[in-house]
Design a protein around this motif. Structure first.
Motif, PDB file in Angstrom:
ATOM      1  N   ASP A 134       4.646  34.378  20.134  1.00  0.00           N
ATOM      2  CA  ASP A 134       5.864  34.797  20.834  1.00  0.00           C
ATOM      3  C   ASP A 134       7.015  35.052  19.856  1.00  0.00           C
ATOM      4  O   ASP A 134       7.834  35.955  20.064  1.00  0.00           O
ATOM      5  N   GLU A 135       7.071  34.262  18.793  1.00  0.00           N
ATOM      6  CA  GLU A 135       8.145  34.403  17.797  1.00  0.00           C
ATOM      7  C   GLU A 135       7.838  35.487  16.769  1.00  0.00           C
ATOM      8  O   GLU A 135       8.653  35.756  15.884  1.00  0.00           O
ATOM      9  N   LYS A 136       6.649  36.089  16.888  1.00  0.00           N
ATOM     10  CA  LYS A 136       6.237  37.195  16.004  1.00  0.00           C
ATOM     11  C   LYS A 136       6.386  36.837  14.518  1.00  0.00           C
ATOM     12  O   LYS A 136       6.973  37.579  13.723  1.00  0.00           O
ATOM     13  N   VAL A 137       5.827  35.686  14.145  1.00  0.00           N
ATOM     14  CA  VAL A 137       5.880  35.270  12.739  1.00  0.00           C
ATOM     15  C   VAL A 137       5.025  36.222  11.902  1.00  0.00           C
ATOM     16  O   VAL A 137       4.093  36.867  12.408  1.00  0.00           O
ATOM     17  N   ASP A 138       5.333  36.297  10.615  1.00  0.00           N
ATOM     18  CA  ASP A 138       4.553  37.167   9.727  1.00  0.00           C
ATOM     19  C   ASP A 138       3.208  36.559   9.374  1.00  0.00           C
ATOM     20  O   ASP A 138       2.202  37.263   9.278  1.00  0.00           O
ATOM     21  N   VAL A 139       3.198  35.233   9.164  1.00  0.00           N
ATOM     22  CA  VAL A 139       1.952  34.550   8.816  1.00  0.00           C
ATOM     23  C   VAL A 139       2.037  33.107   9.318  1.00  0.00           C
ATOM     24  O   VAL A 139       3.103  32.495   9.303  1.00  0.00           O
ATOM     25  N   ALA A 140       0.895  32.596   9.784  1.00  0.00           N
ATOM     26  CA  ALA A 140       0.815  31.205  10.236  1.00  0.00           C
ATOM     27  C   ALA A 140      -0.207  30.458   9.390  1.00  0.00           C
ATOM     28  O   ALA A 140      -1.342  30.924   9.225  1.00  0.00           O
ATOM     29  N   LEU A 141       0.216  29.331   8.828  1.00  0.00           N
ATOM     30  CA  LEU A 141      -0.680  28.475   8.051  1.00  0.00           C
ATOM     31  C   LEU A 141      -1.175  27.378   8.978  1.00  0.00           C
ATOM     32  O   LEU A 141      -0.392  26.551   9.448  1.00  0.00           O
ATOM     33  N   ILE A 142      -2.466  27.382   9.249  1.00  0.00           N
ATOM     34  CA  ILE A 142      -3.043  26.488  10.253  1.00  0.00           C
ATOM     35  C   ILE A 142      -3.867  25.403   9.556  1.00  0.00           C
ATOM     36  O   ILE A 142      -4.891  25.684   8.930  1.00  0.00           O
ATOM     37  N   GLU A 143      -3.402  24.174   9.681  1.00  0.00           N
ATOM     38  CA  GLU A 143      -4.109  23.036   9.072  1.00  0.00           C
ATOM     39  C   GLU A 143      -5.114  22.468  10.073  1.00  0.00           C
ATOM     40  O   GLU A 143      -4.777  22.216  11.232  1.00  0.00           O
ATOM     41  N   VAL A 144      -6.327  22.274   9.605  1.00  0.00           N
ATOM     42  CA  VAL A 144      -7.374  21.679  10.444  1.00  0.00           C
ATOM     43  C   VAL A 144      -6.977  20.248  10.804  1.00  0.00           C
ATOM     44  O   VAL A 144      -6.438  19.507   9.977  1.00  0.00           O
ATOM     45  N   GLY A 145      -7.242  19.859  12.050  1.00  0.00           N
ATOM     46  CA  GLY A 145      -6.934  18.497  12.459  1.00  0.00           C
ATOM     47  C   GLY A 145      -7.961  17.502  11.950  1.00  0.00           C
ATOM     48  O   GLY A 145      -7.635  16.531  11.264  1.00  0.00           O
ATOM     49  N   LEU A 146      -9.232  17.746  12.245  1.00  0.00           N
ATOM     50  CA  LEU A 146     -10.298  16.824  11.868  1.00  0.00           C
ATOM     51  C   LEU A 146     -11.587  17.605  11.646  1.00  0.00           C
ATOM     52  O   LEU A 146     -12.076  18.281  12.547  1.00  0.00           O
ATOM     53  N   GLY A 147     -12.118  17.525  10.442  1.00  0.00           N
ATOM     54  CA  GLY A 147     -13.369  18.211  10.131  1.00  0.00           C
ATOM     55  C   GLY A 147     -13.155  19.693   9.907  1.00  0.00           C
ATOM     56  O   GLY A 147     -12.548  20.106   8.938  1.00  0.00           O
TER      57      GLY A 147
END
Length: 432
Positions: A134-147
């Protein structure tokens, strides 16, 4: 609904579902319009070093003028940190808006046994992805929660992926050997999607390499496809087939942060190339110098010198001990430690007891899974002090420690969060 009610509902959901898999989060994301399909993302897994690698990568990419979102866990100061844009946590009113949007959808899915029991982490994954889209970010860094393989973040199709380290943690869920854990982490590798791996042992690296080959994913290995040379202080050299950067300065203390910084450089270079962006040497230098990540060898006070480090498992504790030898050799170190019961507390205590010129204080904190001191009274014969209130003990230590002493507060990141909030509040009161 207010923010407390929103968070109460999120926390009321199960931590884990007895049926692992991505079915539930996929169903929820579909009802939310599949926001993950509108995002440019990087996916980061690993036993330790994920948070620091995300922080370095975020800081480097922000030098390009990009709007960078991060999805991380756990939080240190406020829940909203878990889904932040340009380092600003999601505002309470936005989080309330998304919870009010998601809650009826979850209730709808709970009525269908195929999707019933959506967990807390699945909900916040979906909320974060919807918010970032919705905020139209350029890039999202997604950290794994577990495994990795069965983690709810594994619904994404990233531009590139990274695996920082492999250690024996969450063995009750991920497996009892490095190879089994590596197989779970390697589950984030997507077909034809570049992968960067950090300093990983041979047995675990073999599993990752086999998965990368099977998925036809180009694999960039630490020490092979990119190298580092550690210099004095917080400086290092970086080299790969195209770049040679000398005397880089990193803002995060500790020798292991060289590995995380180098991985972040390689990941950022790959992302820039894929997205046809120009990433200059000066941008990388500025990014490393301005990176901030709380409770990772963080100097939070100077009188006495107080270090916060979330060494929350055996693998992270090894790194902490190495850093202490490098940074504070010969100095008296007073250690205030606590952890949660799911960790190998006994082994971590043994490691802390091995530190020269040190004194160990074991404590507990306000958290449902925090260790219970009565289970560790046997340590008193080894001169380990047990204290119920870490706040009271801190106030005493603050008055009696000598100028050259070091106060190390370490253990669970949940413990670090409470300490950090308290110490910053104390500092603010003194300045008023």
């Amino acid at each position: 609904m207010n923010i407390d009610q929103a968070l109460e509902w999120i926390h009321s959901r199960l931590k884990f579902n007895i049926r692992p898999g991505l079915t539930r989060v996929e169903a929820l994301l579909k009802l939310l319009g599949n926001p993950e399909r509108d995002l440019s993302m990087l996916h980061i897994a690993g036993t330790n070093g994920k948070g620091s690698t995300v922080a370095f990568t975020r800081s480097i990419l922000r030098q390009l003028g990009l709007t960078v979102a991060t999805f991380t866990s756990p939080f240190i100061e406020s829940f909203g940190e878990r889904m932040a844009i340009n380092e600003k946590p999601i505002p309470d009113e936005k989080l309330i808006f998304y919870v009010e949007q998601v809650k009826p959808l979850v209730e709808q899915l709970d009525a269908d046994e195929r999707f019933a029991g959506i967990t807390e982490f699945e909900i916040i994954t979906a909320v974060a992805l919807r918010y970032f889209a919705d905020e139209k970010v350029d890039v999202a860094l997604i950290e794994v929660g577990l495994g990795g393989l069965l983690d709810s973040t594994n619904v994404i199709e990233p531009v590139a992926s990274a695996i920082t380290t492999i250690g024996l943690d969450h063995m009750d869920i991920l497996g009892s050997t490095l190879e089994e854990i590596a197989a779970q982490k390697a589950g984030i590798i997507k077909p034809h999607t570049p992968l960067v791996s950090g300093r990983i042992s041979a047995e675990a690296l073999k599993v990752i390499q086999q998965t990368a080959e099977k998925k036809q994913a180009k694999h960039y290995q630490f020490g092979v496809d990119y190298q580092v040379e550690v210099l004095e202080g917080e400086y290092f050299n970086y080299r790969d087939d195209h770049f040679e950067l000398t005397h880089l300065e990193k803002s995060l203390l500790g020798g292991h942060q060289v590995d995380n910084a180098a991985l972040a450089i390689k990941l950022s270079l790959i992302y820039a190339e894929k997205m046809k962006l120009s990433l200059s040497e000066s941008a990388i230098r500025r990014g490393l110098q301005t990176t901030f990540w709380p409770a990772r060898m963080e100097k939070i006070s100077h009188k006495p010198l107080t270090i916060l480090d979330g060494a929350h498992n055996v693998h992270a504790m090894h790194r902490l001990l190495e850093n202490l030898k490098t940074e504070f050799s010969g100095r008296n170190i007073i250690i205030l430690f606590s952890a949660i019961v799911t960790k190998d507390i006994t082994e971590m205590i043994k490691m802390l007891q091995s530190i020269e010129h040190s004194r160990l204080i074991l404590t507990t904190f306000d958290y449902p899974k925090a260790l219970k001191l009565e289970e560790f009274t046997y340590l008193e014969r080894d001169n380990v002090e047990l204290v119920e209130s870490w706040k009271d003990k801190y106030q005493v230590l603050k008055e009696i420690l000598k100028e050259d002493d070091v106060l190390l507060m370490t253990g669970s990141l949940y413990f670090m969060a409470q300490i950090r909030e308290y110490l910053l509040d104390q500092k603010n009161k003194q300045q008023q």
